[in-house]
Enzyme design. Structure first.
Site, mmCIF file in Angstrom:
data_model
loop_
_atom_site.group_PDB
_atom_site.id
_atom_site.type_symbol
_atom_site.label_atom_id
_atom_site.label_comp_id
_atom_site.label_asym_id
_atom_site.label_seq_id
_atom_site.Cartn_x
_atom_site.Cartn_y
_atom_site.Cartn_z
ATOM 1 N N HIS A 13 55.470 37.077 32.515
ATOM 2 C CA HIS A 13 54.877 35.826 32.977
ATOM 3 C C HIS A 13 55.966 34.785 33.215
ATOM 4 O O HIS A 13 56.959 34.733 32.484
ATOM 5 C CB HIS A 13 53.872 35.294 31.949
ATOM 6 C CG HIS A 13 52.817 36.278 31.588
ATOM 7 N ND1 HIS A 13 51.986 36.845 32.520
ATOM 8 C CD2 HIS A 13 52.459 36.812 30.396
ATOM 9 C CE1 HIS A 13 51.150 37.681 31.921
ATOM 10 N NE2 HIS A 13 51.426 37.679 30.628
ATOM 11 N N ARG A 69 54.291 42.047 37.873
ATOM 12 C CA ARG A 69 54.202 43.403 37.327
ATOM 13 C C ARG A 69 55.514 44.162 37.514
ATOM 14 O O ARG A 69 56.198 44.025 38.515
ATOM 15 C CB ARG A 69 53.036 44.151 37.974
ATOM 16 C CG ARG A 69 51.689 43.530 37.593
ATOM 17 C CD ARG A 69 50.519 44.224 38.247
ATOM 18 N NE ARG A 69 49.266 43.674 37.743
ATOM 19 C CZ ARG A 69 48.699 42.554 38.195
ATOM 20 N NH1 ARG A 69 49.264 41.894 39.180
ATOM 21 N NH2 ARG A 69 47.571 42.103 37.664
#
Length: 398
Positions: free
Chosen positions: A98, A281
């Protein structure tokens, strides 16, 4: 205070039994991965104040300061700044990271300026917020968190005896830490897909063999072999081998800040996070992997997972300490016959009964909560907690 009616998300990696068991309902046979508690627009909880069910997000939007308190609105805007979940993983989630707040603002502004559609599969930033998160285990909970020391990662890869992994082993031994980790992750994620598929196949077979032997790294090898069964040929399997394997016991937690690569593997837990959808990702997914942007976000530094254990204060509240303000997670372990505990009324609260049966007493009456049930308490409303059970309390940092 309001009883919450929550949505359960049926993601494919979810357990078919864990959340139904928590709620005391019959399994449907379909995966039930996450139960959301909060006001996230994707699946807001619902409350009924006498006129029928209404989304909690609409209730807050109608009176932000009344529901959240002036301080929370001043700091985080007119929306609930956290999302509470029960997460039930039966198979590995994607390997992800993140952004921090500044990176999220920059990335969101850039994609908005370039006109990237909000629902585009290659869109990285759904909003301009960061997404720190905390996972607390309700059952033994396995995951991957942060980079291993490069020399240890090199030894793990070398023990697989896969020829195509030897260049990565050499890099991990030869370079300074940050350069080594960056170079190997970049090479893994940009390698020829056909060649990487064969590398993953060989590595998985070796990991399965090593996972069946006695040794300090056997649980990690077994976990990597299991990941490969779920994601055959995925480069993320090799990327996962660069990360720490960790098992949380019930009551233990992990805080995951910006830039830390991680993946949840299996288990039931309570998760709290800032109210954001921003995920980059790294693999273990059929979804888009933006390698250049990912490399901008990842923090290439090794560290052992910092397992958190709750710290009790004189009132009996047990706090999981984190460095951010959007959320604060604690728990109350109540025994039958013990004194009731008044809860601070400084900010909005969501209370989740994780075991037993408890009750909330306020000015307007009493609200009982059974295992798996939850409630929203607006800022400024005084509530006393009693009963026999375990309650997780989510609020903002005072």
């Amino acid at each position: 205070m309001d009883r919450l009616v929550n949505t359960v998300r049926p993601y494919a990696w979810g357990s078919t039994t864990a959340i139904p068991e928590l709620l005391g309902v019959r399994p449907t046979g379909e995966p039930q991965a996450e139960m959301w508690m909060g006001a996230h627009p994707g699946a807001p909880s619902r409350v009924d104040r006498g006129t029928g069910p209404v989304a909690l997000s609409e209730v807050i939007a109608a009176d932000p300061e009344g529901e959240l308190g002036a301080d929370a609105v001043s700091l985080f805007g007119p929306q609930l700044p956290f999302l509470l979940k029960v997460l039930a993983a039966a198979s590995p989630l994607s390997l992800q990271v993140h952004p921090d707040l500044e990176q999220a603002k920059e990335g969101y502004a850039d994609e908005e300026e370039r006109g990237v559609p909000a629902d585009a599969p290659h869109r990285n930033y759904k909003d301009a917020n960061h997404k720190p998160e905390l996972i607390c285990a309700l059952t033994p909970f396995n995951g991957l968190c942060g980079f291993r020391d490069p020399n240890e990662a090199a030894e793990l890869l070398a023990a697989l005896e896969v020829d195509s992994l030897k260049p990565y082993v050499d890099i991990l031994h030869a370079h300074p830490e940050s350069h080594a980790l960056r170079e190997v992750l970049t090479a893994v994620l940009t390698a020829d897909r056909e060649a990487m598929t064969e590398t993953v196949r060989q590595a998985a077979a070796a990991a399965e063999r090593l996972g069946a032997l006695d040794g300090p790294h056997a649980p990690a090898y077994a976990a990597y072999a299991s990941i490969a069964q779920h994601y055959p040929g995925d480069p993320g399997v090799i990327a996962a081998m660069l990360l720490n394997f960790v098992t949380l016991q019930p009551g233990e937690a992990l805080y995951l800040g910006a830039g830390v690569p991680h993946a949840y593997l299996d288990g039931l837990g309570v998760e709290i996070m800032a109210n954001s959808d921003n995920v980059l990702r790294c693999g273990l997914t059929p979804k888009h992997v933006d390698v250049p942007e990912l490399l901008r976000i990842v923090r290439f530094e090794s560290a052992a997972p910092a397992v958190l254990r709750p710290e009790a204060d004189p009132s009996g509240e047990e706090l999981y300490t984190t460095p951010i303000g959007e959320f604060r997670l604690s728990r109350h372990v109540l025994a039958d016959g013990a004194a009731a505990r008044p809860l601070p009324a400084t900010g909005p609260q969501i209370l989740l009964c994780a075991s037993g049966e408890v009750s909330l007493r306020g000015a307007e009456g009493e609200l009982p909560l059974k295992r798996g049930e939850s409630a929203f308490v607006p800022a400024g409303e005084e509530v006393v907690l009693g009963g026999d059970g375990t309650v997780f309390r989510a609020t903002v940092t005072a």
